[in-house]
Design a protein around this motif. Structure first.
Motif, PDB file in Angstrom:
ATOM      1  N   THR A 158     -11.817   2.660  -6.105  1.00 20.47           N
ATOM      2  CA  THR A 158     -11.857   2.102  -4.747  1.00 20.47           C
ATOM      3  C   THR A 158     -12.310   0.655  -4.695  1.00 20.47           C
ATOM      4  O   THR A 158     -12.273   0.049  -3.623  1.00 20.47           O
ATOM      5  CB  THR A 158     -12.795   2.940  -3.846  1.00 20.47           C
ATOM      6  OG1 THR A 158     -14.104   2.946  -4.435  1.00 20.47           O
ATOM      7  CG2 THR A 158     -12.272   4.354  -3.685  1.00 20.47           C
ATOM      8  N   ARG A 163      -3.632  -4.072  -7.726  1.00 23.97           N
ATOM      9  CA  ARG A 163      -2.248  -4.082  -7.232  1.00 23.97           C
ATOM     10  C   ARG A 163      -1.658  -2.683  -7.318  1.00 23.97           C
ATOM     11  O   ARG A 163      -1.054  -2.196  -6.360  1.00 23.97           O
ATOM     12  CB  ARG A 163      -1.389  -5.067  -8.032  1.00 23.97           C
ATOM     13  CG  ARG A 163       0.037  -5.202  -7.485  1.00 23.97           C
ATOM     14  CD  ARG A 163       0.929  -5.966  -8.438  1.00 23.97           C
ATOM     15  NE  ARG A 163       1.143  -5.255  -9.679  1.00 23.97           N
ATOM     16  CZ  ARG A 163       1.977  -4.208  -9.821  1.00 23.97           C
ATOM     17  NH1 ARG A 163       2.650  -3.743  -8.799  1.00 23.97           N
ATOM     18  NH2 ARG A 163       2.121  -3.632 -11.005  1.00 23.97           N
ATOM     19  N   GLN A 170      -3.196   0.100  -7.302  1.00 20.95           N
ATOM     20  CA  GLN A 170      -3.905   0.978  -6.367  1.00 20.95           C
ATOM     21  C   GLN A 170      -3.685   0.582  -4.905  1.00 20.95           C
ATOM     22  O   GLN A 170      -4.195   1.245  -4.014  1.00 20.95           O
ATOM     23  CB  GLN A 170      -5.413   0.952  -6.658  1.00 20.95           C
ATOM     24  CG  GLN A 170      -5.788   1.546  -7.978  1.00 20.95           C
ATOM     25  CD  GLN A 170      -7.269   1.366  -8.296  1.00 20.95           C
ATOM     26  OE1 GLN A 170      -7.988   0.608  -7.654  1.00 20.95           O
ATOM     27  NE2 GLN A 170      -7.726   2.077  -9.305  1.00 20.95           N
ATOM     28  N   ARG A 171      -2.968  -0.504  -4.705  1.00 16.90           N
ATOM     29  CA  ARG A 171      -2.745  -1.037  -3.356  1.00 16.90           C
ATOM     30  C   ARG A 171      -4.073  -1.298  -2.636  1.00 16.90           C
ATOM     31  O   ARG A 171      -4.277  -0.942  -1.479  1.00 16.90           O
ATOM     32  CB  ARG A 171      -1.857  -0.116  -2.536  1.00 16.90           C
ATOM     33  CG  ARG A 171      -0.487   0.094  -3.150  1.00 16.90           C
ATOM     34  CD  ARG A 171       0.352   1.049  -2.317  1.00 16.90           C
ATOM     35  NE  ARG A 171       1.551   1.438  -2.999  1.00 16.90           N
ATOM     36  CZ  ARG A 171       2.710   0.799  -2.934  1.00 16.90           C
ATOM     37  NH1 ARG A 171       2.816  -0.291  -2.230  1.00 16.90           N
ATOM     38  NH2 ARG A 171       3.764   1.249  -3.587  1.00 16.90           N
ATOM     39  N   ASP A 172      -4.964  -1.925  -3.365  1.00 14.56           N
ATOM     40  CA  ASP A 172      -6.296  -2.239  -2.851  1.00 14.56           C
ATOM     41  C   ASP A 172      -6.175  -3.182  -1.656  1.00 14.56           C
ATOM     42  O   ASP A 172      -5.535  -4.226  -1.742  1.00 14.56           O
ATOM     43  CB  ASP A 172      -7.118  -2.895  -3.957  1.00 14.56           C
ATOM     44  CG  ASP A 172      -8.582  -3.026  -3.636  1.00 14.56           C
ATOM     45  OD1 ASP A 172      -8.908  -3.581  -2.571  1.00 14.56           O
ATOM     46  OD2 ASP A 172      -9.399  -2.576  -4.450  1.00 14.56           O
ATOM     47  N   PRO A 173      -6.781  -2.838  -0.517  1.00 13.37           N
ATOM     48  CA  PRO A 173      -6.665  -3.691   0.665  1.00 13.37           C
ATOM     49  C   PRO A 173      -7.306  -5.065   0.500  1.00 13.37           C
ATOM     50  O   PRO A 173      -6.963  -5.998   1.228  1.00 13.37           O
ATOM     51  CB  PRO A 173      -7.351  -2.891   1.770  1.00 13.37           C
ATOM     52  CG  PRO A 173      -8.146  -1.847   1.092  1.00 13.37           C
ATOM     53  CD  PRO A 173      -7.523  -1.618  -0.254  1.00 13.37           C
ATOM     54  N   GLY A 174      -8.193  -5.222  -0.464  1.00  9.66           N
ATOM     55  CA  GLY A 174      -8.799  -6.523  -0.713  1.00  9.66           C
ATOM     56  C   GLY A 174      -7.793  -7.582  -1.115  1.00  9.66           C
ATOM     57  O   GLY A 174      -8.032  -8.778  -0.940  1.00  9.66           O
ATOM     58  N   LEU A 175      -6.655  -7.156  -1.625  1.00  5.48           N
ATOM     59  CA  LEU A 175      -5.626  -8.105  -2.049  1.00  5.48           C
ATOM     60  C   LEU A 175      -5.084  -8.934  -0.892  1.00  5.48           C
ATOM     61  O   LEU A 175      -4.484  -9.980  -1.118  1.00  5.48           O
ATOM     62  CB  LEU A 175      -4.486  -7.370  -2.753  1.00  5.48           C
ATOM     63  CG  LEU A 175      -4.846  -6.801  -4.123  1.00  5.48           C
ATOM     64  CD1 LEU A 175      -3.769  -5.837  -4.598  1.00  5.48           C
ATOM     65  CD2 LEU A 175      -5.062  -7.913  -5.133  1.00  5.48           C
ATOM     66  N   GLY A 176      -5.314  -8.498   0.326  1.00  5.80           N
ATOM     67  CA  GLY A 176      -4.890  -9.285   1.488  1.00  5.80           C
ATOM     68  C   GLY A 176      -5.582 -10.638   1.556  1.00  5.80           C
ATOM     69  O   GLY A 176      -5.083 -11.561   2.188  1.00  5.80           O
ATOM     70  N   ASN A 177      -6.714 -10.771   0.902  1.00  4.57           N
ATOM     71  CA  ASN A 177      -7.469 -12.032   0.885  1.00  4.57           C
ATOM     72  C   ASN A 177      -7.254 -12.826  -0.394  1.00  4.57           C
ATOM     73  O   ASN A 177      -7.967 -13.790  -0.651  1.00  4.57           O
ATOM     74  CB  ASN A 177      -8.972 -11.733   1.036  1.00  4.57           C
ATOM     75  CG  ASN A 177      -9.283 -11.085   2.342  1.00  4.57           C
ATOM     76  OD1 ASN A 177      -8.750 -11.456   3.373  1.00  4.57           O
ATOM     77  ND2 ASN A 177     -10.147 -10.091   2.312  1.00  4.57           N
TER      78      ASN A 177
END
Length: 88
Positions: free
Chosen positions: A18, A44, A46-53
């Motif tokens: 996570t 990437r 895991q489609r981690d939402p943090g990648l939006g930043n």
């Protein structure tokens, strides 16, 4: 540094599913580019939402000059040439 190492080891052991992006940030900030890119790739997958930043995260600045940075942005669809053509 010992406390920091222990905290990162704990995060990696207990929260890898996570917190891959946060782990990548820590390695990037420390200057460990190889590990940072390994964890960014995991984030990437895991489609981690943090990648939006990704493009504006100051903790990742140590990665900007590395050729893998632009390649990773390209993989994410966030490279400069992709953003210009997609209208993002």
């Amino acid at each position: 540094m010992q406390d920091s190492d222990a905290a990162l080891a704990d995060l990696t052991k207990n929260d890898a599913e996570t917190a891959a992006f946060q782990i990548a940030e820590a390695y990037a900030y420390r200057g460990d580019k190889d590990r940072a890119f390994e964890w960014l790739e995991r984030a990437r997958r895991q489609r981690d939402p943090g990648l939006g930043n990704l493009r504006k995260d100051p903790l990742l600045e140590n990665l900007y000059g590395d050729p893998r940075w632009n390649a990773f942005l390209h993989t994410m669809g966030l490279a400069d040439d992709q953003l210009k053509t997609s209208g993002r």
